[in-house]
Design a protein around this motif. Sequence first.
Motif, PDB file in Angstrom:
ATOM      1  N   MET A   1       0.601  -1.064  -0.021  1.00  0.00           N
ATOM      2  CA  MET A   1      -0.086  -0.072  -0.011  1.00  0.00           C
ATOM      3  C   MET A   1       1.004   1.044  -0.173  1.00  0.00           C
ATOM      4  O   MET A   1       0.575   2.183  -0.743  1.00  0.00           O
ATOM      5  CB  MET A   1      -1.015  -0.049   1.067  1.00  0.00           C
ATOM      6  N   LEU A   2       2.162   1.136   0.870  1.00  0.00           N
ATOM      7  CA  LEU A   2       2.581   2.274   0.821  1.00  0.00           C
ATOM      8  C   LEU A   2       3.480   2.470  -0.527  1.00  0.00           C
ATOM      9  O   LEU A   2       3.383   3.672  -1.271  1.00  0.00           O
ATOM     10  CB  LEU A   2       3.979   2.220   1.718  1.00  0.00           C
ATOM     11  N   SER A   3       3.884   1.362  -1.259  1.00  0.00           N
ATOM     12  CA  SER A   3       4.506   1.536  -2.502  1.00  0.00           C
ATOM     13  C   SER A   3       3.254   2.069  -3.453  1.00  0.00           C
ATOM     14  O   SER A   3       3.698   2.958  -4.382  1.00  0.00           O
ATOM     15  CB  SER A   3       4.809   0.186  -3.122  1.00  0.00           C
ATOM     16  N   ALA A   4       2.133   1.471  -3.450  1.00  0.00           N
ATOM     17  CA  ALA A   4       1.221   2.005  -4.334  1.00  0.00           C
ATOM     18  C   ALA A   4       0.865   3.558  -4.272  1.00  0.00           C
ATOM     19  O   ALA A   4       0.635   4.294  -5.146  1.00  0.00           O
ATOM     20  CB  ALA A   4      -0.267   1.334  -3.862  1.00  0.00           C
ATOM     21  N   LEU A   5       0.916   3.965  -3.126  1.00  0.00           N
ATOM     22  CA  LEU A   5       0.490   5.600  -2.554  1.00  0.00           C
ATOM     23  C   LEU A   5       1.828   6.544  -3.163  1.00  0.00           C
ATOM     24  O   LEU A   5       1.498   7.363  -4.014  1.00  0.00           O
ATOM     25  CB  LEU A   5       0.518   5.813  -1.219  1.00  0.00           C
ATOM     26  N   VAL A   6       2.993   5.866  -3.142  1.00  0.00           N
ATOM     27  CA  VAL A   6       4.261   6.793  -3.657  1.00  0.00           C
ATOM     28  C   VAL A   6       4.388   6.544  -5.358  1.00  0.00           C
ATOM     29  O   VAL A   6       4.497   7.430  -5.672  1.00  0.00           O
ATOM     30  CB  VAL A   6       5.567   6.155  -2.996  1.00  0.00           C
ATOM     31  N   ALA A   7       3.852   5.386  -5.760  1.00  0.00           N
ATOM     32  CA  ALA A   7       3.865   5.389  -7.133  1.00  0.00           C
ATOM     33  C   ALA A   7       2.923   5.953  -7.914  1.00  0.00           C
ATOM     34  O   ALA A   7       3.042   6.321  -8.970  1.00  0.00           O
ATOM     35  CB  ALA A   7       3.692   3.812  -7.634  1.00  0.00           C
ATOM     36  N   ASN A   8       1.704   6.358  -7.117  1.00  0.00           N
ATOM     37  CA  ASN A   8       0.712   7.081  -7.619  1.00  0.00           C
ATOM     38  C   ASN A   8       0.554   8.392  -7.436  1.00  0.00           C
ATOM     39  O   ASN A   8      -0.333   9.232  -7.664  1.00  0.00           O
ATOM     40  CB  ASN A   8      -0.721   6.387  -7.442  1.00  0.00           C
TER      41      ASN A   8
END
Length: 100
Positions: A43-50
């Motif tokens: 989820m952290l990766s998704a937030l940063v990637a988006n």
Amino acid sequence: MSLLKDSQRRTTSVQWPAEVDSHLDLLVGLAAKEGIPISRAQMLSALVANASLSGPTVAKMARRYLGQLKVGDLARAARPDDLPEVRHRGRQRAHPTHPT
């Protein structure tokens, strides 16, 4: 072509307010409620990637976090009817106590 989620990893240590940590749990729970099993790290990766790459947008986010959000703001913004029960998998993290 391989997926970003499966690419080379980097380990990082993040320290942040307990309220932000709880908010991350809520985001993970909301995704699960929609049928998307996702870990906290994913989820952290998704937030940063988006995240936006617009300087003014990023500055606005940073300014809001650093100078406007108060303790309790995230919890108050969450509508209880929309929030899933948060289930923690694996070993539970200890909640640090802060000296007064």
